[in-house]
Design a protein around this motif. Structure first.
Motif, mmCIF file in Angstrom:
data_model
loop_
_atom_site.group_PDB
_atom_site.id
_atom_site.type_symbol
_atom_site.label_atom_id
_atom_site.label_comp_id
_atom_site.label_asym_id
_atom_site.label_seq_id
_atom_site.Cartn_x
_atom_site.Cartn_y
_atom_site.Cartn_z
ATOM 1 N N GLU A 190 45.176 33.842 59.079
ATOM 2 C CA GLU A 190 46.190 33.452 57.757
ATOM 3 C C GLU A 190 45.872 32.548 56.953
ATOM 4 O O GLU A 190 45.604 32.886 55.716
ATOM 5 N N ALA A 191 45.071 31.590 57.416
ATOM 6 C CA ALA A 191 44.319 30.574 56.714
ATOM 7 C C ALA A 191 43.242 31.110 55.911
ATOM 8 O O ALA A 191 43.189 30.992 54.655
ATOM 9 N N VAL A 192 42.452 31.987 56.437
ATOM 10 C CA VAL A 192 41.390 32.692 55.749
ATOM 11 C C VAL A 192 41.601 33.724 54.837
ATOM 12 O O VAL A 192 41.289 33.524 53.476
ATOM 13 N N ARG A 193 43.048 34.236 55.135
ATOM 14 C CA ARG A 193 43.553 35.071 53.933
ATOM 15 C C ARG A 193 43.843 34.378 52.763
ATOM 16 O O ARG A 193 43.684 34.562 51.580
ATOM 17 N N ARG A 194 44.579 33.278 53.029
ATOM 18 C CA ARG A 194 45.001 32.419 52.082
ATOM 19 C C ARG A 194 43.918 31.911 51.195
ATOM 20 O O ARG A 194 44.121 31.640 49.851
ATOM 21 N N ARG A 195 42.965 31.373 51.870
ATOM 22 C CA ARG A 195 41.781 30.755 51.442
ATOM 23 C C ARG A 195 41.170 31.635 50.292
ATOM 24 O O ARG A 195 40.778 31.471 49.189
ATOM 25 N N ASN A 196 41.233 33.097 50.850
ATOM 26 C CA ASN A 196 40.526 34.128 50.102
ATOM 27 C C ASN A 196 41.417 34.404 48.894
ATOM 28 O O ASN A 196 40.875 34.419 47.732
ATOM 29 N N GLN A 197 42.701 34.425 48.965
ATOM 30 C CA GLN A 197 43.627 34.541 48.026
ATOM 31 C C GLN A 197 43.320 33.523 46.791
ATOM 32 O O GLN A 197 43.262 33.798 45.641
ATOM 33 N N LYS A 198 43.257 32.312 47.376
ATOM 34 C CA LYS A 198 43.089 31.220 46.697
ATOM 35 C C LYS A 198 41.937 31.368 45.672
ATOM 36 O O LYS A 198 41.725 31.267 44.301
ATOM 37 N N ILE A 199 40.921 31.670 46.261
ATOM 38 C CA ILE A 199 39.539 31.883 45.669
ATOM 39 C C ILE A 199 39.630 33.149 44.531
ATOM 40 O O ILE A 199 39.254 32.981 43.483
#
Lengths: 580, 268
Positions: A534-543
């Motif tokens: 989930e965290a990775v996904r959110r980070r990717n999204q943010k990026i």
């Protein structure tokens, strides 16, 4: 494979799974679309409407020389205007293709120019009288270009060209027709003159035998025949009278001669001489005066005369002369001058005349002695002479009449032949004349039609609606293009996703697995998402968001500084989409 | 071929007989079998909190996690089948690598161990790439390979994680002779030993991929039943079919669709 039927849920899950397949091409296409739609130059179109006004004067009164269909004529004029020279004139005049003209081949420019020009026919919805095609009542000439003013100018020019070309073509045609017809009728006119001359000379040549003179000729022949018969009876009557007068005269002569104491011997001698003379006349008539027998008789006569003086019977000679003359007249009626009988008579007459001349020469001497001739005798003689003269005159008249009759008969017999020839000539004349009249009528018609065209009373083009300055571009329809782009982008995304799905042979879903294994799976375990995931996904999204925002800002800045300031661009876009 | 088949059949009938006895014992005295007690005391204990396990996707032990439901469903179905047929061991395999065989095995083991009627032994039989210990987040001192190579005692291998009735037999290291080792007498003895010694237990074997190596085919006759894991969208139809053909002569309890898109029905 009933298991392969997909439910809506399946589709949604596929779409979710393939979201990048869908989104990336969609966004790319949409981006390209938006750029294209915004960047595409506006194209304006200006249109002029030209009405085709049919002939104002009824066609039953004046037929125009140009009866081709309006459509056809418009096409012809269009071809004439679409020629390279004309188009380049226009291009030069309005400075179109200013940038391309040096680098682009002229054929390409011409092709482009032709594509920009359109000529559309407007036809009435009523059916034509003569054909099934609806008649064309008007046509429009349009030109499209990026520059609104140039559009109007060029359209104006094109419309003018159309109008001018039409008039030019029509008057030229009318003139040509008139010219041709005039020449043709002149040619026929001269032909007529030639035939007339031929007829005149023919008539002159056959003057007496003309059919119109036939009646007169016949009447004249009848009259002459009557006159000839009259003359004949008159001659007979005169001859009768002459005989009586001759008897009187001879009696008187005889009395006078006896009175001049002629001896028996003398009488005998005279008688002999007379006989000799008669003999001479008949012989000389038969053989001519040079014949030895004739000469012998002549010598005998001369011997007689030398011995007994000038003796002989002058009356006898004269009577003979008269007879010969009469015979000759009679013969002349039936024979020509060359006939032997006539010749014989001529010779006879000649010898008689010489004898009379001889006699007279002696007689003159005698007469001086004989001055005391009997007046009664003289009177009788004069009478006789008068009758003789009448006879000669009437005979001559009759001769004249007869020869005239012959002449007239010859003429009458030639009349039918002459008539045939004349008929042929006249037929010629008539047909040529008829043609000439027709041609004249046509010429007149053409002349009328020409003036019809010249005074613009024939079918003509009227500028119904002059080309206006276009204020709204016709192309591109940005809303439509944008919608199209949207559809295209969606389609490309879905298409790619579908394609990927098609290529993906992985088994998906419990139902298809069950279908393959013939065994319902015990469980379907979802992907277990951890907090890390989930965290990775959110980070990717943010990026992603950050990257997009940065890209957007960079793009905007670039547009602002290198293309157009944003505020201007905003209004331009609004205008382009017809929103402002 | 014939010989192999005969051997296999013989082996199977033998294991069945012994399993019947085992179950009977099971039913009589389950909770405090002295042997088991000893086992627990002897085995190495590791204390990995549930939160880390959850991070490693071992969620079957977390009762509040709705995703554990599917494993409970699986557990129940597998246990039912095993009880009905008197099976004591079950192998978990799949057509290819990386499709979540070990994860399913771990979660199933945890889920089964939570059932107070069961004690579970999870054997990581993937000699090439042992993976189970990674999920439980510990580093084994010795593994199955060491035992098979004669470098370790069986009793030293067992590891007891947080769950009371779960024992792990982890793998360690890697070898290229995996299929030979799996068919070696050592392994056969081990299987028999595990069966005999830990009768009240269900033994779960985590096996390597079915289609990539022959390890699984060699080993399968030693186990009572098989579960086939299929990864949703990854394993193709032909892979599934080939796997099914290879498993025709085994007792296939069923298939498990892993990483499914299907919604979890959440009743909680």
């Amino acid at each position: 494979m009933e298991e392969d039927v997909k439910t809506l849920g399946d589709y949604i899950s596929i779409a979710w799974r393939r979201k990048f397949h869908i989104l990336i091409p969609s966004i790319a296409v949409l981006f390209v679309t938006v750029i294209t739609v915004a960047v595409l130059p506006p194209i304006y179109q200006s249109t002029g409407t030209i009405q085709i006004e049919s002939q104002q004067i009824s066609e039953e009164l004046i037929q125009s020389t140009d009866t081709s269909l309006a459509d056809e004529r418009i096409q012809v004029i269009k071809q004439r205007i679409m020629t390279g020279d004309q188009l380049f004139d226009i291009i030069g005049k309005f400075n179109l293709y200013a940038d391309e003209i040096k680098s682009t081949p002229s054929s390409v420019i011409l092709e482009d120019m032709r594509n920009r020009i359109s000529v559309d026919l407007v036809s009435a919805n009523v059916r034509g009288r003569w054909n099934r095609v609806a008649p064309t009542i008007a046509f429009t000439v349009s030109f499209e270009h990026e520059n609104a003013v140039a559009t109007q100018n060029v359209t104006n020019e094109l419309v003018t060209l159309f109008l001018d070309e039409n008039i030019k073509a029509r008057t030229a045609r009318a003139e040509e027709t008139t010219e041709f017809l005039k020449k043709e009728s002149e040619r026929l006119g001269s032909q007529i003159a030639v035939i007339e001359e031929q007829i005149a000379s023919y008539k002159q040549k056959n003057a007496g035998s003309l059919p119109e003179g036939l009646g007169a000729n016949l009447a004249q022949v009848v009259a002459l025949k009557t006159a000839s018969l009259d003359s004949e009876s008159e001659i007979e009557e005169l001859n009768g009278r002459r005989k009586l007068l001759l008897i009187d005269f001879e009696t008187l002569q005889y009395a006078a001669a006896t009175g001049a104491d002629l001896t028996e011997e003398e009488l005998q001698q005279q008688q002999d001489l007379t006989n000799l003379q008669n003999q001479y006349i008949s012989l000389s008539a038969r053989y001519g005066s040079e014949h030895p027998d004739v000469k012998a008789i002549k010598r005998q006569i001369n011997a007689y005369e030398n011995e007994y003086g000038k003796l002989g019977d002058i009356e006898e000679l004269q009577t003979q002369e008269q007879n010969v003359k009469r015979e000759m007249l009679e013969l002349a009626e039936n024979y020509s001058d060359e006939h032997p009988d006539v010749k014989k008579l001529e010779r006879k007459l000649e010898s008689i005349k010489t004898m009379i001349a001889e006699f007279n020469s002696t007689e003159e001497i005698l007469e001086e002695n004989d001055s005391a001739a009997d007046p009664v005798l003289k009177l009788a003689e004069a009478r006789l002479e008068a009758v003789d003269n009448s006879i000669v005159r009437i005979q001559k008249l009759r001769l004249d009449q007869n020869s005239q009759i012959t002449l007239l008969n010859a003429r009458i017999s030639r009349t039918p032949e002459v008539e045939r020839g004349l008929d042929a000539l006249e037929r010629d004349y008539e047909s040529t004349e008829r043609k000439y009249q027709e041609m004249k009528a046509k010429e007149l018609q053409a002349e009328l039609s020409k003036s019809l065209e010249e005074e613009l009373k024939g079918e003509r083009f009227i500028l119904l609606e002059p080309p206006l300055l276009p204020d709204v571009p016709i192309k591109p329809n940005r809303k439509k293009l944008f919608l199209l782009g949207m559809v295209l982008s969606l389609a490309s995304g879905l298409g790619l996703a579908g394609f990927a799905e098609l290529l993906d042979s992985g088994v998906r879903g419990s139902r298809s697995l069950a279908a393959i294994t013939k065994l319902t799976p015990l469980v379907a375990i979802p992907y277990i998402v951890t907090r890390k995931d989930e965290a990775v996904r959110r980070r990717n999204q943010k990026i992603w968001i950050v990257v997009l925002v940065i890209l957007g800002i960079i793009f905007t800045i670039l547009v602002h500084f290198y293309y157009k300031p944003l505020d201007q661009l905003w209004f331009i876009l609004l205008r382009k989409f017809n929103l402002a | 071929m014939d010989r192999i088949k005969k051997a296999l059949d013989k082996n199977r009938s033998r294991t069945r007989k012994s399993r019947m006895q085992g179950i009977r014992v099971d039913n009589k005295a389950l909770a405090d079998h002295p042997f088991e007690q000893i086992d627990y005391t002897r085995s190495r204990k590791i204390e990995v909190p549930q939160s880390i396990l959850t991070e490693n996707r071992l969620i079957a032990g977390n009762r509040t996690d709705p995703r554990a439901t599917s494993f409970r469903m699986l557990r129940t179905q597998v246990l039912q089948a095993m009880r009905e047929n008197g099976w004591a061991s079950v192998a978990i395999t799949g057509p290819s690598a990386g499709i979540g065989k070990s994860l399913v095995a771990c979660n199933l083991a945890i889920s089964m161990s939570l059932d107070i009627n069961q004690t579970v032994l999870l054997v990581d039989a993937d000699l090439r790439r042992p993976n189970v210990h990674n999920y439980f987040d510990f580093e084994p001192e010795q593994g199955l390979l060491d035992y098979l190579q004669g470098n370790a005692n069986l009793a030293d291998l067992f590891v007891n994680p947080l769950f009371k009735r779960l024992v792990l037999l982890p793998g360690r290291g890697t070898t290229t002779e995996s299929s030979e080792l799996l068919s070696s007498p050592h392994m056969t003895n081990l299987v028999n030993d595990l069966k005999m010694k830990y009768r009240s237990r269900i033994v779960i074997y985590d096996l390597p991929p079915l289609l990539d190596l022959d390890d699984t085919i060699v080993f399968l006759p030693s186990v009572d039943a098989v579960l086939l894991v299929i990864e949703n969208g990854k394993n193709t139809e032909s892979e599934v079919k080939r796997s099914m053909r290879l498993l025709e002569s085994t007792n296939l309890i069923g298939t498990i669709l892993n990483k499914a898109d299907e919604e979890i029905r959440d009743y909680y």
